[in-house]
Design a protein around this motif. Structure first.
Motif, PDB file in Angstrom:
ATOM      1  N   ASP A   1       5.977   8.832   3.908  1.00  0.00           N
ATOM      2  CA  ASP A   1       6.672   7.582   4.207  1.00  0.00           C
ATOM      3  C   ASP A   1       7.829   7.444   3.217  1.00  0.00           C
ATOM      4  O   ASP A   1       7.615   7.103   2.058  1.00  0.00           O
ATOM      5  CB  ASP A   1       5.707   6.402   4.070  1.00  0.00           C
ATOM      6  N   PRO A   2       9.070   7.732   3.645  1.00  0.00           N
ATOM      7  CA  PRO A   2      10.192   7.705   2.712  1.00  0.00           C
ATOM      8  C   PRO A   2      10.431   6.330   2.085  1.00  0.00           C
ATOM      9  O   PRO A   2      10.848   6.241   0.929  1.00  0.00           O
ATOM     10  CB  PRO A   2      11.394   8.145   3.539  1.00  0.00           C
ATOM     11  N   THR A   3      10.140   5.265   2.808  1.00  0.00           N
ATOM     12  CA  THR A   3      10.317   3.927   2.238  1.00  0.00           C
ATOM     13  C   THR A   3       9.320   3.692   1.114  1.00  0.00           C
ATOM     14  O   THR A   3       9.683   3.200   0.045  1.00  0.00           O
ATOM     15  CB  THR A   3      10.159   2.854   3.329  1.00  0.00           C
ATOM     16  N   ALA A   4       8.073   4.051   1.338  1.00  0.00           N
ATOM     17  CA  ALA A   4       7.052   3.889   0.302  1.00  0.00           C
ATOM     18  C   ALA A   4       7.374   4.753  -0.910  1.00  0.00           C
ATOM     19  O   ALA A   4       7.212   4.320  -2.056  1.00  0.00           O
ATOM     20  CB  ALA A   4       5.676   4.234   0.858  1.00  0.00           C
TER      21      ALA A   4
ATOM     22  N   GLN B   1       0.852  -1.190   0.000  1.00  0.00           N
ATOM     23  CA  GLN B   1       0.000   0.000   0.000  1.00  0.00           C
ATOM     24  C   GLN B   1       0.889   1.241   0.000  1.00  0.00           C
ATOM     25  O   GLN B   1       1.154   1.842   1.031  1.00  0.00           O
ATOM     26  CB  GLN B   1      -0.931  -0.028   1.202  1.00  0.00           C
ATOM     27  N   LEU B   2       1.329   1.628  -1.184  1.00  0.00           N
ATOM     28  CA  LEU B   2       2.306   2.701  -1.312  1.00  0.00           C
ATOM     29  C   LEU B   2       1.677   4.086  -1.319  1.00  0.00           C
ATOM     30  O   LEU B   2       2.379   5.087  -1.200  1.00  0.00           O
ATOM     31  CB  LEU B   2       3.127   2.501  -2.588  1.00  0.00           C
ATOM     32  N   ALA B   3       0.383   4.167  -1.463  1.00  0.00           N
ATOM     33  CA  ALA B   3      -0.285   5.470  -1.517  1.00  0.00           C
ATOM     34  C   ALA B   3      -1.201   5.671  -0.308  1.00  0.00           C
ATOM     35  O   ALA B   3      -2.107   6.499  -0.347  1.00  0.00           O
ATOM     36  CB  ALA B   3      -1.075   5.594  -2.806  1.00  0.00           C
ATOM     37  N   ALA B   4      -0.958   4.945   0.760  1.00  0.00           N
ATOM     38  CA  ALA B   4      -1.808   5.057   1.950  1.00  0.00           C
ATOM     39  C   ALA B   4      -1.610   6.393   2.668  1.00  0.00           C
ATOM     40  O   ALA B   4      -2.546   6.932   3.248  1.00  0.00           O
ATOM     41  CB  ALA B   4      -1.537   3.902   2.904  1.00  0.00           C
TER      42      ALA B   4
END
Length: 74
Positions: free
Chosen positions: A57-60, A48-51
């Motif tokens: 969220d730097p990792t996302a 869920q990269l757009a949560a």
């Protein structure tokens, strides 16, 4: 929360970028993978990269950037 299934063992070597095995190695599951889609390819993920808001969220953000680069290179 979700995984992708239906990838063969041979595809795991070439087209799976993140995955896991469940159930005593009987149920391989993919978290990031490439699949043929029509006449081209699709890069798929269940992360869920757009949560969160962009950049929160730097990792996302880093993972999404890498997936976009991968998509453009295939």
């Amino acid at each position: 929360e979700y995984v992708l299934t239906g990838f063969s063992a041979a595809e795991f070597d070439a087209y799976v970028h993140a995955g896991m095995i469940a159930g005593w190695v009987h149920h391989p599951a993919v978290l990031i993978g490439e699949q043929r889609w029509g006449k081209g390819w699709a890069v798929l993920t269940t992360f869920q990269l757009a949560a969160d808001a962009p950049g929160a969220d730097p990792t996302a953000t880093t993972l999404l950037d890498a997936l976009i680069e991968l998509t453009l290179s295939t």
